[in-house]
Write a protein that holds these residues in place. Structure first.
Motif: not given
Lengths: 291, 443
Positions: B289-296, B327-336, B349-359
């Protein structure tokens, strides 16, 4: 010069006569007989074409009524007994009667009682939110507050209350056509029989979770405790899946259940005010706004 | 020239922040929450009760039909609860919770890192091991693998396709697997070739993973019949039909399955799971699982046990970054987007993505300007603006006629729309309604 004029007249008269003979022949031999009652019944019906009867429009219902012998189950909820009596008179039958009904919204989860747990920023549609996720509160059964029912109503009888974020039905305008019932993805709206002076007692919750879970996310949820069931003398209350339901046909509006409900999930509406109690606060917050 | 699919597609910013980070195995979680429905098909049926002791790798829920999959305990301990727990959408699904005690594995599992190259296995042995291990497609579709491997009579598979596209932005779990477990994956492919009785396999990898392509090219010589194809980076190349088009040039017509044109695609992650299941008897109890995000602080790739609760793994990854809006489970395009942090990581579940509040917030939707960008970006050749509108108006029959069920839900239309219209959201509503209608009329 004169000749052309005469020929023209003769040819046109001949053509006209031939056409008239053909048209007369067709009109006589291929005549489609339509029961004149259908037109009469259509005129008697309200003409809203709302689809509340289950047919595409008023004329379809009229056709069905005239064609069927018994006419059982064919009823215009908008016109009610009044219109159905007139229709029956036209056709020389006995009229079907139904107790007039009204739509009630079975959710009291205003932000005050049901705190928001997430922020939703997508398109404003209950059907869309329901298919996507639980909604912006913790309750998987409660009102989503986007007003699909308001859009569905042909009679302007439902409005969203900006404070409680819940739909409010105007009893005077509601015709019980059932469009809102179909539009609500969570089946919160129910058609209940009307009582004297629009008085209503109903369980304003559709949460089927166990009491603890239901209460965790909404203070006014039905927890299925069964207190109302015990106190009811008319066997109007049933509890299935941790949820109480009051049958409007059996309910005698005695208000005993309202008093015992620990969460205030049972609402009484349009009763004369009595001593101030906890339930009254809730009642005020969702009563119909005067326009 | 690198290959790709021809119709539609978009180029979202790649943002593969964690591609340099090796896969880390985190500490074992103290509890796991394992849902009984982690795959397409009927949910598995629990075969343990509350209070039972389970060992790692033990079957805790049995597959309940042909299209279903076994579920195994991912840690050893006691089953503490069986009941309804909320999933990523917030709705409750049945699941069971295991509290960890020690780290005991069932005997036949080999959980060492040694490479087992022995290919002397029969077709039935491989398939039965995969069936028992509860392996499902790890690319996100979670379709049970043994169903794909069971070829109906009269059909023949000619080629095996391996999906190493990983076209979703941010995600790097397949990329890291390809770099670190190259030989294991190649053996997995060989096993699949035996199971499917094919002599050719193609691995499709996008150009932006040049290191993975050269790694495979270096090690491929030992394995006859396998070739590596470099593909042009384009989203959604990892989609089944898009991948087949890119690798073989053939198209799967609507209503057909890939087997109808003689190919079967498998994801890289699935192939690695199959290697483990067949060579080491290890069921599907963990995934990358990829744990990622611009502010991480440190975006990373984790090898987590199935059922690990999001908040537990977050502690080890350095906590939730500041100002996270979504917090998105999966990628930014298809995740939930996750409804809460108390949800388990499932097989899909292939990834956990943390998206900034502004984005994270959507821009307000504006009226359609008829630019037809959605039409040209749709990889399935549909008309998303029309399908969206028809679904919104409840005209599902017309939507079905326009091919709404062919939508692969890649999200290219919503991504490209200059008016920020929630096209995919509406199409999903319509697609679900049409499929539901079809199921009802079938009965």
């Amino acid at each position: 010069m004169m000749n052309i004029f005469i020929y023209t007249v003769i040819i046109l008269v001949l053509l006209g006569s031939v056409a008239a003979v053909i048209l007369y022949y067709i009109a006589q031999n291929f005549k489609v007989y339509e029961d004149p009652h259908i037109d009469q019944v259509t005129e008697t019906l309200p003409g809203a074409n709302c689809g509340g009867c289950g047919f595409a429009g008023c004329r379809s219902l009229a056709e069905a009524i005239v064609k069927s012998e018994e006419a059982t189950g064919l009823y215009c909820p908008v016109g009610g007994d009044n219109v159905m009596n007139k229709v029956a008179e036209l056709l020389g039958r006995t009229a079907q009667t139904k107790t007039p009904a009204v739509a009630v919204v079975r959710c009291s989860g205003s932000p005050e009682f049901r705190p928001r747990t997430s922020v939703y920023d997508g398109a404003s549609s209950c059907a869309l939110i329901h298919s996507m996720y639980i909604g912006d509160t913790g309750c998987p059964y409660g009102c989503l507050g986007c007003g699909d029912c308001v859009v569905a109503c042909h009679f302007d009888a439902i409005k969203m209350d900006p404070v409680t974020m819940l739909p409010v039905v105007d009893d005077a305008l509601c015709t019980a056509c059932g469009a809102c019932v179909k539009a609500c993805p969570r089946s919160i709206i129910e058609l209940r029989n009307k009582a004297k002076k629009d008085r209503k007692i109903y369980v304003s919750c559709v949460n089927k979770d166990k009491g603890g879970i239901a209460r965790k996310y909404c203070q006014v949820a039905c927890i299925g405790c069964g207190k109302c069931l015990k106190v009811c003398e008319f066997e109007a209350i049933t509890i299935t899946d941790n949820l109480a339901f009051i049958d409007s046909k059996q309910c005698k509006l005695c208000r005993k259940c309202v008093e015992v409900c620990p969460t205030g999930a049972i609402l009484e509406l349009n009763f004369p005010p009595k001593k101030t109690g906890e339930n009254m606060v809730i009642q005020k917050s969702i009563s119909v706004p005067t326009t | 020239m690198p290959k790709t699919f021809l119709q539609g597609g978009v180029h979202p910013p790649e943002c593969k922040l964690s591609k340099e980070k090796a896969i880390v195995t985190p500490l074992l979680p103290d509890r796991v929450l394992i849902p009984l429905s982690q795959h397409i098909g009927s949910p598995a049926i629990a075969c343990v009760g509350v209070g039972d002791q389970v060992k790692t790798g033990q079957v805790i829920a049995k597959s309940s039909g042909f299209v279903s999959a076994n579920i195994h305990a991912s840690i050893s301990g006691t089953v503490s609860k069986i009941g309804d727990f909320s999933d990523v959408t917030g709705y409750c699904k049945s699941a069971l919770m295991i509290e960890r005690e020690g780290d005991e594995w069932i005997e036949e599992i080999d959980h060492t890192e040694t490479l087992i190259e022995d290919l002397n296995k029969s077709k039935t042995e491989i398939i039965s091991k995969i069936t028992h291990a509860g392996i499902v497609g790890l690319g996100g579709a979670t379709f049970p693998s043994h169903v794909k491997l069971t070829i109906p009579p009269g059909k023949k598979c000619k080629m095996l396709l391996i999906n190493g596209a990983e076209c979703e932005p941010y995600l790097t779990c397949d990329h890291r697997l390809m770099l670190e477990k190259t030989e294991e994956i190649l053996i997995g492919i060989r096993l699949l070739m035996i199971a499917l009785e094919v002599s050719h396999a193609k691995i499709g990898i996008e150009e932006n993973k040049a290191d993975a392509i050269s790694q495979f090219n270096r090690l491929i010589k030992k394995h006859p019949g396998i070739s590596v194809v470099s593909m042009k980076t384009k989203y959604p190349q990892g989609g089944e039909k898009q991948l087949i088009k890119a690798l073989t040039g053939q198209e799967v017509s609507p209503g057909e399955i890939p087997l109808d044109i003689g190919v079967i695609p498998f994801n890289i992650g699935t192939v690695y799971a199959i290697y483990e299941a067949v060579q080491k008897n290890k069921p599907l109890i963990e995934r990358t699982v990829t744990l990622t995000g611009k502010k991480m602080g440190t975006p990373s790739n984790f090898r987590v046990r199935i059922g690990t609760i999001l908040s537990d793994i977050l502690e080890q990854a350095g906590g939730i970054p500041e100002n996270t809006g979504k917090v998105i489970l999966g990628g930014p395009m298809m995740g939930k987007a996750a409804n809460s942090l108390n949800i388990p990581i499932t097989k899909g579940c292939s990834g956990i993505l943390f998206v900034e509040e502004t984005e994270s917030f959507r821009k307000p939707a504006e009226p359609c300007i008829r630019c037809a960008k959605c039409v040209s970006s749709c990889p399935m050749g549909l008309e998303p603006y029309l399908l969206g509108k028809l679904s919104e108006m409840g005209q599902f029959e017309k939507a079905a006629h326009e091919g709404i069920t062919l939508c692969i839900e890649c999200g290219s239309c919503s991504f490209i729309c200059p008016a920020n219209r929630p096209l995919l959201d509406w199409i999903r509503v319509g697609k679900n309604a049409v499929l539901k209608q079809a199921r009802v009329s079938k009965k």
